[in-house]
Design a protein around this motif. Structure first.
Motif: not given
Length: 73
Positions: A1-20, A24-32
Motif C-alpha cells: 500500500m505504501r508504494d501505491e501511495v508514493i506512486e499516486i503522490i509522484n503522479s500528482i506532484c513529481p517534484t515532491l521528494d517523498v523520501t525527505d 509535510n504533504i499538507a504544506e508542500d503540495m498546493d490545494s489543487m
C-alpha cells in the motif's frame, strides 16, 4: 500500500521528494494537488475521506496517509 501511495503522490506532484524526512504533504503540495490526491486515494483504495479526516496530521507524510487509509478501509 505504501508504494501505491508514493506512486499516486509522484503522479500528482513529481517534484515532491517523498523520501525527505522533513516532508509535510499538507504544506508542500498546493490545494489543487491535495484535492487531486484525495480523489486518487479515494478511487484507488475505495474509501471516503471525510472532512474529519482531512487534517494536516493525516496528510503529513506517506506513513500518516497509509495509517489513515488503513483506518478507513
Amino acid at each position: 500500500m505504501r508504494d501505491e501511495v508514493i506512486e499516486i503522490i509522484n503522479s500528482i506532484c513529481p517534484t515532491l521528494d517523498v523520501t525527505d524526512e522533513d516532508l509535510n504533504i499538507a504544506e508542500d503540495m498546493d490545494s489543487m494537488d491535495i484535492i487531486a490526491l484525495i480523489a486518487e486515494l479515494e478511487d484507488k483504495f475505495e474509501i471516503d475521506i471525510t472532512m474529519e479526516e482531512k487534517t494536516e496530521e493525516n496528510f503529513e507524510n506517506v506513513d500518516t496517509l497509509v495509517e489513515m487509509i488503513q483506518r478507513l478501509q
